[in-house]
Write an enzyme that holds these catalytic residues in place. Structure first.
Site, PDB file in Angstrom:
ATOM      1  N   GLU A 391       0.806  -1.228   0.000  1.00 25.06           N
ATOM      2  CA  GLU A 391       0.000   0.000   0.000  1.00 25.06           C
ATOM      3  C   GLU A 391       0.839   1.279   0.000  1.00 25.06           C
ATOM      4  O   GLU A 391       0.637   2.174   0.811  1.00 25.06           O
ATOM      5  CB  GLU A 391      -0.968  -0.012   1.185  1.00 25.06           C
ATOM      6  CG  GLU A 391      -1.904  -1.210   1.163  1.00 25.06           C
ATOM      7  CD  GLU A 391      -2.833  -1.279   2.370  1.00 25.06           C
ATOM      8  OE1 GLU A 391      -2.824  -0.331   3.187  1.00 25.06           O
ATOM      9  OE2 GLU A 391      -3.566  -2.279   2.498  1.00 25.06           O
ATOM     10  N   GLU A 510      -5.924 -10.926  -1.067  1.00 18.03           N
ATOM     11  CA  GLU A 510      -6.774 -10.703   0.115  1.00 18.03           C
ATOM     12  C   GLU A 510      -8.255 -10.728  -0.266  1.00 18.03           C
ATOM     13  O   GLU A 510      -9.043  -9.893   0.178  1.00 18.03           O
ATOM     14  CB  GLU A 510      -6.418  -9.373   0.784  1.00 18.03           C
ATOM     15  CG  GLU A 510      -4.958  -9.251   1.176  1.00 18.03           C
ATOM     16  CD  GLU A 510      -4.617  -7.940   1.868  1.00 18.03           C
ATOM     17  OE1 GLU A 510      -5.549  -7.284   2.396  1.00 18.03           O
ATOM     18  OE2 GLU A 510      -3.423  -7.568   1.891  1.00 18.03           O
TER      19      GLU A 510
END
Length: 611
Positions: A391, A510
Site C-alpha cells: 500500500e 486478500e
C-alpha cells in the site's frame, strides 16, 4: 546445510551447546554458529544443534559467555543469566531425532566492540563447526540455498533427510504424553501422537501432533511406530514422488474435516497456490486453538498468510527483534502441508510500525535496511513469497493525515524519510539479497477498479522494471463488493499488469466479497440484521456468482506460468475484518458462522473446475 525438519521447527539458532547429563550417553551432536546479519552496533546470529548420534536427544541446554558483547533478545529458547548465559529448549523443540536439527536465534549488542564468536561448549557437541559471519546486507548461503520451493519438495526433503529410526530413538517420546513410546511416522517423518485430539492434526503441549486415527489411516509402511506397533520408519519413503506425497496428505487431511462435504479441497483443483489468511493472536479464530479451522485449512488450502503477526511491529519486542510468534506459525505451516506468503516487510500505518520508524529518527535508513535484511534472512527458505511493500500508493479513502498524493504515491514515513519512492526499490533489492529464492510482490488495494490508482500502479511497476528492481509480481488485494467494481474493470486492471512484462506474476492476495454496498446511496438494498443471510438470501447467490467470475477472470487473463495464486482473506465470516463494517453486518468469506461452506465456496469450485 539445515535439514527440512530443522526448518519446520522454526529455525535460527544461538550460541554454545550442552545437553542435560541424563541424555548424554551414546549421543553426539555438531553445533554450528553463524552471524547472519551485522550492523554498526550489533548483529543477529544463530546456532544449530544437529544430532549425529544413533539415538534421539530428548531435552537440551546451552551456555556461553562474551567479553564485551551482551545479549539483547532471543527466540525459540528459554534464556537466563546475564553473561554467562544459559538456554534450554522449549516444549516443542527439545526432541532431536538422529540426523535432524533444532536451532534458535539471538540479537546481540556489541557494546562498542566488535562482533564476538565465543567458543561452543558442552559435552553433547562432539564437533563444533567454525564460526562464520555474514556482512551487513548479506545472507548465509546455507540459508538461501537450502529451502524447498514447494510443499511437495519440502515433504520430500524432510523424508530424504530422516534416517531410519531405531527402537531406541522411537522410545524417546515427549515426557507427559500418554502415548507412551509411540509416535507417528507421517510419510517418513516422525511427529508426536495427540493425546486429546481425535481427528486430523492438533496442537498440544505447545507443538503439533497427529491424531491416532489420522496417523493409522496412512498406507503402509507409514503409521504408528514404537511399543505396540511393528511399523518401521522406512528410508525408502524418500523415493516417493512429490505428487503422490501431496495427494496422500490432501486425502488424509480432507478426510479429517467434518465441515467440508467434497473432501477434495480447493487446492487440489489448481496448479497454483490457493491460500487463506489466518489469525494467530488469540480469540475464537486463532489457528493454533481452533481445531475446526485447522481442519478446513488442511483440507482446502495449501498456502497461508498471517493476518497480522508477520507485519513490521510484530517482529519486535521493544527495539529488539522477536520472532517467536511468527516462527511458531511458519513451523505450523510446514508441519501441515502449507507454504507461507509473508505479509508484509514494509507497511505504513502508525499502529503497525516499529519504534524506529519515525520522522525524528536520524538513523532511519540504517534501521530500515536492518529490518529488511534481518527479517528476510531469518525466514529465508521458509517463506515462499513476500509482500515486500504494501500500500505505497495514495488513496483518498485512506489518508488519515491529510497529506495528499505525491505523484500517485502515499506520503508515508518511508516516503518522507527517503524523500521519494526510492525506499520501495531499496526494500526489493535488500529482500532479494537476503532471500534469493522468495517471490517478491508489490501489494495494494483498490487497484482492481481500473481507475487512477490502477494507472499509478502501472507507473510504479514500470518504473521498478526500468530500474532493474527485482520485482517478481503484483498483488491485487481484491476487497470487492457484489456489485462493484465491474468484472470488466477487474479484467482490464489485471491485463494492464500482465502487459508490462512477460515474466511478471499476478496474485490475488486478500480476496473477500461484501454483500452490502454502503456507498451506493440506496439503503433499501442493505441487509441490516445478522440473521438476514445466516443461512440463505439472494445476496449469497449473487456472492457465489461474484466469486466465480473473479476466479474465472483470473484464469482467463493471467497466463498459466504467471499465476502467483489466490488467497481468501479469512477462513469464515466471523473471522473477517468486514463482519461488521460501517454499522452493517456482512458475510464476505467462503464459510459461514458454523464453519460450513457457503454458495460462494461452490462458486470457486466451479470456476477452478471450468464449469
Amino acid at each position: 546445510m539445515r535439514t527440512a525438519m530443522a526448518k519446520s521447527l522454526g529455525a535460527a539458532a544461538f550460541l554454545g551447546a550442552a545437553l542435560f547429563a541424563h541424555t548424554l550417553a551414546a549421543q553426539t551432536a555438531t553445533c554450528s554458529y553463524n552471524i547472519t546479519n551485522e550492523w554498526n552496533t550489533g548483529y543477529t546470529g544463530d546456532i544449530t544443534i544437529t544430532n549425529r548420534g544413533s539415538s534421539a536427544i530428548n531435552g537440551w541446554s546451552v551456555n556461553w559467555q562474551y567479553a564485551t558483547n551482551r545479549l539483547s533478545s532471543s527466540w525459540n529458547a528459554n534464556v537466563s543469566g546475564s553473561n554467562p548465559y544459559s538456554a534450554s529448549n522449549l516444549s516443542w523443540n527439545g526432541n532431536i531425532q538422529p540426523g535432524q536439527s533444532v536451532s534458535f536465534g539471538f540479537q546481540v549488542n556489541k557494546n562498542g566492540g566488535s562482533a564476538e564468536r565465543p567458543s561452543v561448549g558442552g559435552s553433547i557437541c562432539s564437533g563444533s563447526v567454525a564460526s562464520s559471519s555474514a556482512p551487513a546486507s548479506s545472507v548465509p548461503s546455507s540459508i538461501a540455498s537450502s529451502s524447498p520451493s514447494s510443499v511437495a519438495s519440502s515433504v520430500i526433503s524432510s523424508m530424504a533427510s530422516s534416517s531410519p529410526v531405531s527402537s531406541s530413538s522411537v522410545a524417546s517420546s515427549t515426557p507427559g504424553s500418554s502415548s507412551g513410546n509411540q509416535q507417528c511416522n507421517w510419510y517418513g517423518t516422525l511427529y508426536p501422537l495427540c493425546v486429546t485430539t481425535t481427528n486430523g492434526w492438533g496442537w498440544e503441549d505447545q507443538r503439533s501432533c497427529i491424531a491416532r486415527s489420522t496417523c493409522a489411516a496412512q498406507p503402509a509402511p507409514f503409521g504408528i511406530v514404537g511399543s505396540g506397533s511393528s511399523t518401521p520408519v522406512s528410508s525408502s519413503s524418500s523415493s516417493l514422488s512429490s505428487s503422490s506425497v501431496v495427494s496422500s496428505i490432501r486425502s488424509s487431511s480432507s478426510s479429517s474435516s467434518s465441515s467440508v462435504a467434497t473432501g477434495n479441497g480447493l487446492a487440489s483443483l489448481a496448479d497454483f497456490p490457493i491460500g487463506v489468511a489466518v489469525a494467530a493472536s488469540g480469540g475464537n479464530a486463532d489457528i493454533f486453538t481452533s481445531s475446526a479451522r485447522q481442519n478446513i485449512v488442511r483440507a482446502e488450502f495449501n498456502q497461508i498468510t498471517a493476518e497480522n503477526i508477520m507485519k513490521m511491529s510484530y517482529m519486535y519486542s521493544g527495539s529488539n527483534f522477536s520472532f517467536t510468534n511468527s516462527d511458531r506459525l511458519v513451523s505450523w505451516a510446514a508441519q501441515n502441508g502449507q507454504t507461507v506468503h509473508g505479509h508484509a516487510l514494509v507497511w505504513h500505518p502508525s499502529y503497525q510500525l516499529p519504534n524506529w520508524a519515525s520522522d525524528s529518527n536520524a538513523n532511519f535508513r540504517q534501521d530500515f535496511a536492518r529490518h529488511i535484511d534481518t527479517v528476510a534472512a531469518h525466514f529465508a527458505g521458509q517463506v515462499k513469497s513476500w509482500d515486500v511493500v504494501n500500500e505505497a500508493l495514495f488513496d483518498s479513502a485512506d489518508d488519515p493525515d491529510g497529506r495528499g498524493s505525491a505523484n500517485g504515491y502515499r506520503q508515508s514515513v518511508f516516503y518522507r524519510q527517503f524523500g521519494g519512492p526510492e525506499y520501495i526499490d531499496e526494500a526489493f533489492r535488500r529482500a532479494r539479497a537476503a532471500d534469493p529464492t522468495a517471490e517478491l510482490y508489490y501489494n495494494d488495494f483498490n487497484t482492481e477498479e481500473n481507475g487512477a490508482k490502477t494507472t499509478a500502479l502501472v507507473n510504479l511497476v514500470q518504473r521498478l522494471l526500468n530500474n532493474g528492481v527485482p520485482i517478481d509480481g503484483v498483488g491485487f488485494q481484491m476487497h470487492v463488493m457484489n456489485d462493484y467494481p465491474s468484472i470488466a474493470n477487474i479484467r482490464q486492471a489485471m491485463q494492464k499488469i500482465v502487459a508490462l512484462s512477460p515474466t511478471l506474476k499476478i496474485k490475488i492476495t486478500e480476496l473477500d466479497v461484501r454483500l452490502n454496498n454502503p456507498y451506493d446511496g440506496n439503503s433499501s438494498n442493505d441487509y441490516t440484521n445478522r440473521n438476514d443471510c445466516a443461512v440463505s438470501c439472494a445476496g449469497l447467490d449473487r456472492q457465489k456468482a461474484r466469486y466465480k467470475e473473479i476466479v474465472q477472470a483470473y484464469l482467463e487473463v493471467v497466463p498459466p506460468g504467471r499465476r502467483g495464486g489466490i488467497t481468501v482473506w479469512g477462513i469464515a465470516d466471523p473471522d473477517s475484518w468486514l463482519y461488521t463494517h460501517q454499522n452493517l453486518p456482512d458475510w464476505p468469506l467462503l464459510f459461514n458462522d458454523n464453519l460450513q461452506p457457503k454458495p460462494a465456496y461452490q462458486g470457486v469450485v466451479e470456476a477452478l473446475s471450468g464449469r
